[in-house]
Design a protein around this motif. Structure first.
Motif, PDB file in Angstrom:
ATOM      1  N   GLU A   1       0.956  -1.222   0.191  1.00  0.00           N
ATOM      2  CA  GLU A   1       0.025   0.199  -0.185  1.00  0.00           C
ATOM      3  C   GLU A   1       1.037   0.980  -0.153  1.00  0.00           C
ATOM      4  O   GLU A   1       1.600   1.246   0.033  1.00  0.00           O
ATOM      5  N   LEU A   2       0.757   2.631  -0.252  1.00  0.00           N
ATOM      6  CA  LEU A   2       1.546   3.656  -0.482  1.00  0.00           C
ATOM      7  C   LEU A   2       0.938   4.198   1.294  1.00  0.00           C
ATOM      8  O   LEU A   2      -0.765   4.222   1.499  1.00  0.00           O
ATOM      9  N   PRO A   3       1.647   5.287   1.273  1.00  0.00           N
ATOM     10  CA  PRO A   3       0.543   6.490   2.046  1.00  0.00           C
ATOM     11  C   PRO A   3      -0.037   7.165   2.187  1.00  0.00           C
ATOM     12  O   PRO A   3       0.526   8.178   1.081  1.00  0.00           O
ATOM     13  N   LYS A   4      -1.644   7.213   2.184  1.00  0.00           N
ATOM     14  CA  LYS A   4      -2.344   8.431   1.490  1.00  0.00           C
ATOM     15  C   LYS A   4      -3.615   9.181   2.365  1.00  0.00           C
ATOM     16  O   LYS A   4      -3.756   8.084   3.659  1.00  0.00           O
ATOM     17  N   THR A   5      -3.276  10.218   2.078  1.00  0.00           N
ATOM     18  CA  THR A   5      -3.863  11.056   3.235  1.00  0.00           C
ATOM     19  C   THR A   5      -5.960  10.702   2.876  1.00  0.00           C
ATOM     20  O   THR A   5      -6.188   9.977   1.481  1.00  0.00           O
ATOM     21  N   ARG A   6      -6.893  10.808   3.351  1.00  0.00           N
ATOM     22  CA  ARG A   6      -7.969  10.692   3.115  1.00  0.00           C
ATOM     23  C   ARG A   6      -9.121  11.013   1.852  1.00  0.00           C
ATOM     24  O   ARG A   6      -9.413  10.639   1.403  1.00  0.00           O
TER      25      ARG A   6
ATOM     26  N   LEU B   1      -2.915  10.204   8.120  1.00  0.00           N
ATOM     27  CA  LEU B   1      -2.971   9.079   6.979  1.00  0.00           C
ATOM     28  C   LEU B   1      -4.268   8.506   7.470  1.00  0.00           C
ATOM     29  O   LEU B   1      -5.014   7.962   8.556  1.00  0.00           O
ATOM     30  N   ALA B   2      -5.622   7.743   6.022  1.00  0.00           N
ATOM     31  CA  ALA B   2      -6.025   7.128   6.479  1.00  0.00           C
ATOM     32  C   ALA B   2      -5.978   5.803   6.970  1.00  0.00           C
ATOM     33  O   ALA B   2      -7.116   5.349   8.071  1.00  0.00           O
ATOM     34  N   ASP B   3      -4.605   5.258   6.628  1.00  0.00           N
ATOM     35  CA  ASP B   3      -4.241   3.712   7.498  1.00  0.00           C
ATOM     36  C   ASP B   3      -3.151   3.828   8.042  1.00  0.00           C
ATOM     37  O   ASP B   3      -2.461   4.235   7.255  1.00  0.00           O
TER      38      ASP B   3
END
Ligand code: 6R9
Length: 651
Positions: free
Chosen positions: A607-612, A636-638
């Motif tokens: 996965e890549l680190p993403k904001t919501r 981060l979303a996750d």
């Protein structure tokens, strides 16, 4: 950046899609808009303001730029934002038109006509007033994507209070700092929401943010959404059902001056605390409505519009709340994630509601590509007629997939460039008018003077790369950073004399079309060669094995910076040996762009680190690539993603 910037696969892109003649024949946007705006920009915006909005008192001055960069648009005009979004449609006989088709993640649905939505907003306006909120106050909004979020924002606008929406994925700390900075008097929240079928709490974060009892917040209104138990502070907390639903539905909207603050929306800078971007009423609504109508070819009587953005993001402000409702559109609002309960949920919604206009982000499109085209293939998408993209540069392959698989090669794709600060779309094709190239946001909209300049502020020639700037003030421009005018001047107006600097790198091709190259802080310098993260990412996702890619420049003793790539593999490629795959991809980039762009390392990640809002947080990847402790990952979303990546990198 210099004109010698290696421009890779983006500069090889020469596909172009001319408007379909039938679409062009009765398109909402007319080519003549450019000439009209070119002749007299201020007269053009004044005409739009009068055509698209209802003013209680007309303005006599379009723009006051006597104290730049502090602008006043339509300064002596008076209007009410909520009246423009609601009451006037009811008065015009459109009260029975659906404003919102709401679909909750668990599958519950609600429909609001314009008459019903107006009534709800009037009740909320009365309730907030009864709680002591007055014109000029600030209200923090910490809600999921449910109709009450829209109702709350419009109720604030109706009584002249500025809303400050804080994204529901933000932590208690982030919420507290935003509440404090804006000195909010009221918080509107919910018990919680759902994320992938599981309950997810919101009120606990509000409680944690307010624990010390020293906040400016006097009241918390709580919407019951997921029914999870909540802590209760007597005297401060009230249920929406007790406060708003019982309030009177009689309320007359008072007009405010055009420069009345409409909202504050916090956006992260490269460093330091978040900036409270301030938007005001008349100019903002003018450009939100103008762009929503013309960029999406909107026909309010027949279209069903769906923007997938959360209200915690500026796209949710301009293209879920203000643009569509001021234009009297019918729209879909969906609370949940795209893969709950199955990966076809979005396409099921398009089919169910007959969505005609879809506005989403490249990250979502690439995720759908990863899931495979069979999934959208199971649904009837024939209602769609315009497709929009926003949030980051869209690589040509994702653009082509969107056009072919979702739009069946019939629908124009509009890649729209803008920012929290610009308030509304600035650079975009006009459907039916502009021939579109996959990956280019094309040209500034009528009335917008965007340009690409070099280090010294001189325009770059055709084909050159440089910095994207805006030369002239525009109606929906930010008016200030809340409480910090010096930072406003420094951040946006100091880099280039007399111009707004947007923070993005861009390039103009030989036709004068604009290609966004990503934030300039994402521009790398490898052995004196400037490379854009966007161009290397675009090359990587152009390889059939790659679903998504993120590239960062890591400090390197010899070369200044080195290119480090993080990739998610697609389909069966995910079973290949990751080291061999990494080497294949290094060679691919080398061939595609040049040896200088070859990543030093390509790391396969889950996965890549993403904001919501879907933005890749390259800052965190950079921490990993440079062997540092990973920085603040609270947005981060996750939040577990970074641990997996760091572990993979250390191996
Ligand atoms: C609306 C929104 C703004 C930054 C902006 C740029 C990037 C947005 C883009 C795009 C290339 C597009 N960006 N749209 N880059 N092409 N069509 O996203 O606002 O969250 O403030 O982000 O997003 O880098 O500077 P915001």
């Amino acid at each position: 950046m210099s004109p010698e910037t290696p421009l890779d696969n983006l500069s090889h892109e020469n596909r172009s899609f001319a408007p379909d003649p039938a679409f062009a024949r009765d398109a909402v946007a007319k080519e003549s808009l450019y000439a009209e705006a070119g002749e007299d920009r201020l007269a053009f915006w004044a005409a739009q303001a009068r055509e698209l909005l209802t003013w209680e008192k007309d303005f006599t001055e379009t723009l006051d730029w006597s104290n730049p960069p502090f602008a006043r648009w339509f300064g002596d005009g008076r209007l009410n934002a909520a009246y423009n979004a609601l009451d006037r449609h009811v008065e015009a006989g459109n009260g029975d038109r659906v404003a919102i088709h709401f679909e909750g993640e668990p599958g519950d649905t609600r429909t609001y006509t314009y008459a019903q939505l107006t009534e709800e907003v009037k009740k909320a306006a009365n309730a907030f007033t009864a709680l002591g909120v007055a014109a000029g106050d600030r209200v923090a909004v910490y809600l999921p994507m449910i109709p009450e979020a829209v109702i709350t924002m419009l109720a604030c606008a109706r009584i002249g209070a500025a809303h400050s929406v804080v994204f529901g994925g933000f932590s208690a700390d982030a919420l507290r700092s935003r509440i404090d900075d804006a000195e909010a008097k009221l918080v509107v929240t919910a018990d919680g929401t759902w994320r992938r079928g599981k309950p997810s709490a919101l009120k606990t974060a509000v409680d944690a943010a307010l624990t010390d009892g020293r906040s400016t917040v006097e009241n918390v209104v709580v919407v019951k959404r997921n029914g999870e138990p909540v802590e209760w502070t007597e005297g401060r907390d009230t249920w929406w059902s007790d406060t708003v639903e019982t309030a009177s539905a009689e309320h007359t909207a008072e007009a405010f001056e055009a420069e009345q603050p409409l909202y504050i929306l916090y956006t992260s800078g490269t460093t330091g605390r978040p900036k409270g971007i301030l938007h005001t009423t008349g100019g903002y609504l003018t450009q939100a409505a103008f762009t929503h109508r013309n960029v999406f070819d909107l026909r309010p009587e027949t279209d069903v519009y769906w923007c997938t953005a959360d209200i915690g993001w500026v796209t949710g402000h301009s293209y879920v709340v203000y643009g569509p409702l001021v234009n009297g559109a019918t729209q879909v609002i969906y609370e949940g994630t795209p893969d709950t309960p199955h990966q076809g949920r979005w396409w099921e919604l398009v089919q169910k509601y007959g969505v005609t206009i879809l506005y989403t982000a490249p990250t979502a499109i690439r995720t759908m590509m990863k899931w495979g085209e069979d999934i959208p293939g199971e649904y009837d998408l024939s209602s769609l007629r315009v497709l929009g993209s926003v949030g980051e540069p869209i690589n040509p392959e994702a653009w082509m997939w969107y056009r072919r698989v979702i739009g069946k090669d019939r629908c124009p794709v509009v890649d729209t460039w803008w920012q929290t600060e610009t308030g509304a779309i600035m650079i975009s094709p006009l459907p039916g008018v502009t021939a579109a190239k996959p990956g280019s946001a094309q040209v500034p909209l009528p009335g917008i003077t965007a340009d690409v300049v070099d280090e010294t502020g001189a325009p770059v020639g055709d084909g050159g790369a440089g910095y994207l700037v805006i030369r002239e003030p525009w109606p929906s421009m930010l008016r200030n950073i809340w409480g910090d005018p010096d930072r406003f001047v420094d951040t946006y107006w100091s880099r280039f004399e007399g111009m707004y600097f947007a923070g993005d790198g861009a390039r103009k091709d030989d036709d004068g079309d604009v290609w966004l190259l990503g934030r300039v802080d994402d521009v790398m310098n490898v052995s004196g060669h400037r490379l854009s993260t966007a161009e290397i990412e675009s090359s990587l996702v152009g390889h059939p094995a790659v679903a998504e890619a993120a590239v960062v420049g890591a400090a390197d003793e010899t070369t200044g910076q080195a290119v480090i790539a993080f990739v998610i593999l697609r389909g069966s490629a995910a079973n290949e040996d990751p080291d061999a795959m990494g080497e294949t991809l290094r060679q691919h980039v080398g061939k595609d762009i040049g040896a200088i762009a070859k990543p030093r390392k390509v790391l396969v990640v889950p996965e890549l680190p993403k904001t919501r809002s879907g933005k890749i947080m390259r800052r965190l990847l950079k921490d990993v690539a440079e062997g540092r402790e990973v920085g603040d990952a609270t947005t981060l979303a996750d939040s577990t993603v970074m641990n997996q990546i760091a572990a993979g990198f250390a191996k």
